[in-house]
Design a protein around this motif. Structure first.
Motif: not given
Length: 188
Positions: A90-112
């Protein structure tokens, strides 16, 4: 007659254990309500003040994640069904939301990318995680995930209060099923 009575009791015990197991797969009621309030406030803020929304969603997401983890752990221990392996899943599954958000933000910053588009990609990622949560844990997320995914796209076509509308829909989708859980327990 005694053997029949013993077999009957054994079958009743197995039935109750299976019922408890199915209920334990549901998101605990306090967690569902916490997430619903978080989504309702955060998504509504996105329609009115994106700066405050970003701060609220960031800080509130971390706090909500910790509270959800503690509440879920407490509920499992109270039911006498705490399992470290299951808790880790459960912790890994629901914690993956945090990782997904960080990944999307990193991608968004790199692509403007613009803020609203970033939000839509985050909601899309969360929708996928919700759907998979429905596959592995609580079946309610089988439909909430696709609603989030469609909502992430629909935001572009809703002229006013699109985020608020999606927040209300998701909050209701989290809370309404908790209203009917008490009746199921009384049947046992």
């Amino acid at each position: 007659m005694s053997q029949i009575h013993q077999v009957s009791e054994d079958l009743q015990y197995v039935r109750q254990a299976i019922g408890r197991r199915e209920r334990s797969q549901q998101i605990p009621t306090p967690v569902a309500w916490t997430v619903a309030v978080y989504v309702l406030i955060g998504y509504t803020l996105l329609d009115f003040n994106t700066r405050w929304a970003s701060l609220f969603l960031c800080v509130g997401g971390v706090v909500m994640g910790l509270c959800g983890w503690l509440s879920g752990q407490k509920a499992a221990k109270r039911a006498g069904e705490y399992d470290r392996v299951e808790a880790r899943k459960h912790a890994l599954h629901w914690g993956s939301i945090f990782l997904a958000v960080i990944g999307v933000i990193a991608l968004a910053v790199s692509r403007g990318l613009e803020g609203n588009i970033v939000g839509q990609f985050i909601v899309l990622a969360i929708g996928i995680i919700y759907f998979l949560g429905g596959v592995h844990f609580d079946r309610n997320f089988l439909w909430l995930g696709p609603v989030l995914m469609v909502g992430a796209v629909a935001i572009s076509y809703v002229p006013r209060y699109g985020w608020t509308s999606l927040g209300v829909l998701i909050a209701l989708g989290l809370v309404v099923p908790t209203w009917f859980r008490g009746n199921a327990r009384q049947v046992d």
